[in-house]
Design a protein around this motif. Structure first.
Motif, mmCIF file in Angstrom:
data_model
loop_
_atom_site.group_PDB
_atom_site.id
_atom_site.type_symbol
_atom_site.label_atom_id
_atom_site.label_comp_id
_atom_site.label_asym_id
_atom_site.label_seq_id
_atom_site.Cartn_x
_atom_site.Cartn_y
_atom_site.Cartn_z
ATOM 1 N N GLY A 1 40.172 33.090 47.728
ATOM 2 C CA GLY A 1 39.219 32.030 47.378
ATOM 3 C C GLY A 1 39.699 31.290 46.152
ATOM 4 O O GLY A 1 40.593 31.759 45.458
ATOM 5 N N PRO A 2 39.100 30.155 45.897
ATOM 6 C CA PRO A 2 39.524 29.354 44.739
ATOM 7 C C PRO A 2 39.108 30.016 43.417
ATOM 8 O O PRO A 2 38.281 30.923 43.409
ATOM 9 C CB PRO A 2 38.795 28.032 44.942
ATOM 10 N N SER A 3 39.667 29.519 42.353
ATOM 11 C CA SER A 3 39.358 30.046 41.033
ATOM 12 C C SER A 3 37.863 29.935 40.755
ATOM 13 O O SER A 3 37.251 28.913 41.039
ATOM 14 C CB SER A 3 40.162 29.249 39.999
ATOM 15 N N GLY A 4 37.257 31.033 40.234
ATOM 16 C CA GLY A 4 35.835 31.004 39.888
ATOM 17 C C GLY A 4 34.907 31.290 41.040
ATOM 18 O O GLY A 4 33.687 31.173 40.888
ATOM 19 N N VAL B 1 42.914 41.189 45.501
ATOM 20 C CA VAL B 1 42.406 39.841 45.210
ATOM 21 C C VAL B 1 43.599 38.925 45.032
ATOM 22 O O VAL B 1 44.556 39.279 44.330
ATOM 23 C CB VAL B 1 41.558 39.853 43.934
ATOM 24 N N THR B 2 43.597 37.794 45.675
ATOM 25 C CA THR B 2 44.668 36.818 45.464
ATOM 26 C C THR B 2 44.160 35.414 45.773
ATOM 27 O O THR B 2 43.219 35.236 46.535
ATOM 28 C CB THR B 2 45.894 37.146 46.343
ATOM 29 N N HIS B 3 44.755 34.467 45.097
ATOM 30 C CA HIS B 3 44.396 33.088 45.455
ATOM 31 C C HIS B 3 45.553 32.443 46.218
ATOM 32 O O HIS B 3 45.502 31.290 46.591
ATOM 33 C CB HIS B 3 44.046 32.291 44.199
ATOM 34 N N ASP B 4 46.618 33.235 46.411
ATOM 35 C CA ASP B 4 47.823 32.709 47.063
ATOM 36 C C ASP B 4 47.790 33.081 48.552
ATOM 37 O O ASP B 4 47.839 34.266 48.909
ATOM 38 C CB ASP B 4 49.051 33.323 46.367
ATOM 39 N N ILE C 1 39.083 38.232 53.371
ATOM 40 C CA ILE C 1 37.709 37.758 53.166
ATOM 41 C C ILE C 1 37.781 36.540 52.277
ATOM 42 O O ILE C 1 38.413 36.598 51.207
ATOM 43 C CB ILE C 1 36.861 38.854 52.517
ATOM 44 N N HIS C 2 37.181 35.483 52.694
ATOM 45 C CA HIS C 2 37.207 34.251 51.907
ATOM 46 C C HIS C 2 35.900 34.092 51.172
ATOM 47 O O HIS C 2 34.833 34.154 51.780
ATOM 48 C CB HIS C 2 37.447 33.035 52.831
#
Lengths: 810, 236
Positions: free
Chosen positions: B45-48, B204-207, B218-219
């Motif tokens: 998911g995106p930052s925050g 957890v990753t945003h990449d 999971i998004h």
């Protein structure tokens, strides 16, 4: 100059920006610098400044010396020998004889005992004292029968005589005889070897005294001629006394006269060794305070590394960065010095208030000390020197800054931070080591004092009142008069309600009177001069021993049977018994004493008693019946069932019922007399307790400061540890064990240093070994407990670390 | 008690609200999640969006404001701090973006740390540390300090530290965030190997590239699960 001004302005701003840091640092420094200022003020007044006489370096005192036995004492070999020396020497401009005396002053108010001295005619001239009224003594006024003249001190003149302008030429009554007042000397004039003095009469030696080659009843000092050294004077003295030894071998064998600096004699009596010990201790306390502040500054500098990196990136040189930190350090220590001056002033006044009145006379300027230019220069100098030395560490760290690395890395991970942490740990361990040294030294001194105070004096001073007086020779010139006076007073005191037992003696322990006599076993040949024995002499009433609760060891006590009609009897103390009749029973033997070679039969042996100081020393004590040896100096002791102080008025009345004109020098509980005599030690002990507590307090702050900083630096690490499963208790153990490790290193080093340093205290300790096991175990344990407490608060903070926050999750 | 057959983690209606002064921030809303043993799941998911908050709650570093959470069949949403600490130590292995190795400890001491807190004997610690470091290929750097290692090597040591206590699940928070692409790939390969050997991993990753290493993704968006993709779908 402009950049320096910038640094100063920025430094002030930075200090103002962190008021808590500034307050803690300035307070810490003020305590350390203030303690040094106070002690230095006394050191300056007593040790550095010359005595308040013109060319005081030429003033010397005379001491007798036994070449064979090696002893040196502060009295003359004999009056006749000194007079010979006075005539023959070429080294001295003036030589002066003097002895301290208590004068009975009557008329012009209630009878009073006034402290003063009998002095040679040139006493005042030699010391450069100029009278504010009248003149000093003339050359022929110290001849017997010629010198019914007196000089008053300003205090006595203004007090008893209300500053009467026409006092010169007036007659006053001293010891029942009329003396003409010829001068008044200013209150600032002082002769510390004499103590408090307000009245002087000429030292009129009789022909018999002048011819005495065995004893001397006065002391002497002299002023060297300009250009003559003490060594030259001593060489001349040796030559003169060598001739006297040949002429009078019976009395002068092995004896000579030495000269000693008057300045140093006064300083020794002022307690300069104790003062120097205090100065060393406050010096260590200041080092502890400085290490504390250096630690704080180092921690603060590490927290500002990013700021310095930015400055560096913008072009500031390393030298400039270091200079800025050094300027801040100097500013901080300057403020500490200013605050320390006020602490010092307060400390000086506090110490002065602790000095008891009776010893002030022996201190230069009566113990009063002002914060003068020298002290202020010392305070400022020491503050700036410490600021420079202890400001170097943070300045040095900033100079080693790697700008690129620091800008990129978190400061806690920077190698400089680790190096700084090591430096801080070394500083705090050193600080603890110093605090342990101070605490061990002060504990040894305090323990020694407590033991000396609590060791038995050989009698029971509780509930015992003592009244002291000296009967004037003019009024009481017959033995029968002296005897009647003491018996009548004793009779009246015995009748006082509340008096359990009453006694009288020619002198009492810790009193103002004392007499020494030469002693030998009767029937034996006269000892050589260097083998003479002297004993403290007391003429006592039979009830004196029961009133004092002095214990009989052998034989019997003096009793009413030892009266006028019976053969002279005496009692001796255990020291005489052991020294003169080791392994023999002295009871029944005869003892000979004094100039008259009086022979007495020893009827009993009593325990040794402390007469002059709480630290017991072997002292010969001889007691004879007061009836057989009536005395003009008297001490009446009254034991009561309860509090004895309420009896003071009744005791005075009992004396004045017998002689309404008789001055009473004091009516005080014996416990007060003891406390007053020991007041000097009490002052030193109070200072030691204060400095010891201060050292421990500063040491505790040091550990706390370092551990608090360590925890704040390790928040992230503690967060990791907690994320990995470390429990709060495990975190607490980790922080405390780290603090205790630092403390343990400091304590171990401190104990080793204290073991070496405490040897220097040996002469000041009584019944306490310099390596006293209880102190050397107790202080480290106490310090470990303090360190534990100091670590507890930072450890608790560590326990409360939230791993989530520490790891900086969103 | 919930069904434990195959289910390692189960969350029902988990919420997390942060209160700052008068502002309420709803970091997570109505999270329903189930992770089976042996699964490799990534949270993207995106930052925050709440990824790290969710991982913190999953890793028992934080507790939910509301909702239920079972770990290995035990309800863990309302445990005390000391209970959470004990479970974290025994059943969860952490891998952080910033490695979070302790600079003053050697590689060996860093990896040994979770076992120390568990009270494991020295002999057993030595054996397990050795095994863990061998698994990540860092056994030859026992006496080195973190500052003497490259970023990739530091993260491998961090993985060894996470593995050493044989946890039920590895929680990895942006494990490649501080690494270059080559070292990032290597760490991801390492995690894939561990998964193939049976490890349960939650990352957890945003990449997106690295999210694709997991079998489930999971998004999250604004604190809610908005989508879930499986390996087959990712590959499609």
């Amino acid at each position: 100059m402009q950049t320096l001004w910038q640094d100063l302005r920025y430094g002030v701003r930075m200090l103002a920006k962190n008021p808590a840091f500034t307050a803690v640092a300035v307070l810490t420094l003020a305590l350390g610098i203030g303690a040094n200022t106070a002690i230095f003020s006394y050191l300056d007044a007593w040790l550095i400044k010359p005595l308040p006489y013109p060319n005081s370096n030429r003033l010397v005192i005379f001491e007798s010396h036994d070449k064979k036995k090696g002893w040196t004492r502060e009295y003359l070999t004999s009056t006749a020998s000194f007079l010979d020396f006075q005539k023959q020497n070429n080294s001295f401009e003036q030589t002066v004889g003097w002895r301290g005396t208590n004068f009975n002053l009557t008329g012009d108010g209630p009878p009073a005992l006034v402290e003063g001295g009998e002095v040679s005619w040139n006493f005042f001239d030699t010391l450069g004292a100029n009278p504010i009224l009248g003149r000093t003594f003339a050359p022929d006024e110290d001849r017997p029968g010629r010198g019914r003249v007196a000089i008053l001190g300003e205090g006595l003149w203004r007090g008893r005589y209300a500053g009467e302008p026409n006092i010169i030429g007036r007659n006053i009554t001293i010891g029942g005889e009329a003396y003409t007042v010829i001068g008044v000397v200013p209150g600032t004039f002082q002769f510390p070897l004499m103590g408090i003095a307000n009245l002087w009469t000429p030292l009129a030696l009789t022909d018999k005294e002048r011819a005495d080659r065995s004893n001397s009843t006065f002391s002497a000092f002299g002023r060297l001629k300009a250009g003559v050294t003490a060594e030259q004077a001593e060489a001349e003295s040796a030559a003169i006394f060598g001739q006297l030894e040949t002429q009078f071998p019976q009395t002068n064998e092995n004896l000579t006269l030495l000269v000693d600096s008057m300045t140093w004699t006064v300083r020794r009596k002022e307690g300069v060794p104790e003062l120097l010990t205090c100065f060393v201790i406050v010096g260590l306390v200041l080092l502890i305070a400085c290490a504390n502040v250096a630690n704080l500054m180092l921690a603060r500098a590490m927290g500002r590394m990013k700021e310095f990196a930015v400055r560096g990136a913008l072009g500031a040189t390393k030298r400039r960065l270091a200079r800025q930190l050094l300027t801040e350090s100097l500013l901080l220590f300057f403020f500490g010095g200013v605050a320390g001056t006020f602490f010092g002033l307060w400390g000086v006044r506090l110490i002065e208030s602790w000095i008891p009145g009776h010893i002030r006379g022996y201190l230069v300027n009566y113990g009063h000390v002002d914060l003068d230019f020298a002290t202020l220069a010392f305070t400022l100098g020491i503050a700036l020197l410490c600021g420079l030395v202890f400001g170097l560490a943070p300045a040095f760290e900033s100079a080693r800054l790697d700008v690129n690395h620091t800008l990129k890395e978190a400061s806690s991970q920077a190698s400089g931070s680790r190096r700084s942490a090591r430096l801080r740990q070394i500083l705090v361990s050193a600080e603890i080591a110093l605090a342990v040294v101070v605490l061990i030294a002060t504990t040894l001194l305090v323990k020694s004092f407590i033991i000396s105070v609590h060791s038995s004096p050989g009698y029971n001073p509780a509930n015992l009142m003592v009244a002291q007086l000296a009967l004037p020779k003019t009024k009481y010139n017959q033995d029968a008069q002296l005897r009647n006076f003491s018996e009548e007073v004793l009779m009246r005191m015995q009748a006082l309600p509340g008096a359990v037992s009453v006694g009288a003696a020619s002198n009492v322990p810790f009193g103002g009177f004392g007499q020494w006599v030469e002693l030998q076993a009767a029937g034996k040949p006269s000892p050589r001069p260097d083998e003479r024995l002297y004993a403290h002499f007391t003429a006592a009433s039979p009830q004196y021993f029961s009133a004092m609760q002095i214990k009989l060891v052998k034989g019997r006590l003096l009793n009413s049977g030892d009266g006028l009609g019976s053969s002279p009897s005496a009692m001796i103390n255990q020291t005489i018994a052991q020294q003169m009749w080791p392994n023999e029973d002295p009871v029944g033997r005869q003892i000979q004493f004094g100039e008259q070679h009086t022979v007495c039969t020893i009827v009993g042996v009593v325990n040794d008693v402390k007469m002059h100081e709480l630290r017991p020393r072997l002292e010969r004590q001889l007691y004879v019946p007061l009836t057989q040896f009536p005395s003009a100096t008297l001490g009446f002791v009254v034991r009561t069932a309860g509090d004895s102080t309420a009896m003071a008025t009744a005791i005075r009345d009992a004396i004045w019922t017998v002689d309404r004109d008789q001055p009473i020098s004091s009516v005080e509980p014996l416990e007060t007399l003891i406390a007053v005599v020991d007041a000097g030690n009490r002052v030193v002990t109070k200072l030691m307790v204060f400095f010891g507590a201060l050292a421990m307090f500063l040491g505790a702050i040091g550990i706390y400061g370092v551990m608090a900083h360590v925890v704040s630096q390790r928040i992230h690490e503690i967060g990791i540890r907690m994320a990995l499963g470390a429990s709060p208790a495990q975190v607490m153990r980790m922080v405390i064990s780290q603090g205790l490790k630092l403390a343990s290193i400091g304590i171990a080093v401190g104990v080793l240093c204290a073991l070496a340093a405490s040897r220097g205290l040996e002469t000041m300790l009584y019944q306490v070994a310099p390596s006293d096991p209880a102190t050397f175990l107790g202080v480290p344990v106490l310090f470990a407990a303090v360190a534990l407490a100091a670590c507890y608060i930072p450890a608790q903070r560590g326990m409360r670390v939230d791993p989530l926050v520490a790891l900086r999750y969103e | 008690m919930v069904e434990t057959n195959g289910t390692l983690i189960k969350m029902e209606g988990v919420k997390k609200v942060f209160y700052t002064d008068e502002v309420e921030t709803h970091a997570l809303e109505e999270i329903h999640l189930e992770i089976k043993r042996g699964q490799y799941i990534s949270i993207a998911g995106p930052s925050g969006c709440g990824k790290s908050t969710l991982l913190s709650i999953l890793g028992l570093l934080d507790s939910p404001t509301d909702g239920n959470y079972w770990l290995n069949g035990q309800p863990v949403a309302k445990l005390t701090i000391s209970e959470r600490t004990r479970i974290r130590n025994r059943e969860i292995g952490f891998i952080f973006q910033a490695f979070n190795l302790i600079g003053d400890l050697t590689v060996y001491e860093n990896v040994e740390l979770p076992l120390t807190y568990r009270g494991t004997s020295a002999a057993e610690r030595k054996q397990k540390v050795q095994q863990a470091l061998e698994r990540v290929g860092m056994a030859h750097r026992l006496r080195h300090y973190p500052s003497q290692l490259s970023g990739g090597q530091q993260q491998r040591v961090a993985v060894a530290r996470a593995l050493v206590g044989d946890p039920l699940i590895l929680m990895a928070d942006e494990p490649t965030g501080n690494l270059d692409s080559k070292n990032g790939e290597a760490v991801m390969e390492l995690l894939r190997d561990l998964h193939r050997n049976g490890a349960t991993i939650c990352m957890v990753t945003h990449d997106q590239r690295y999210a694709n290493f997991a079998e489930r993704t999971i998004h999250l968006f604004d604190g809610r699960i908005v989508e879930e993709t499986r390996e087959a779908e990712v590959g499609a």
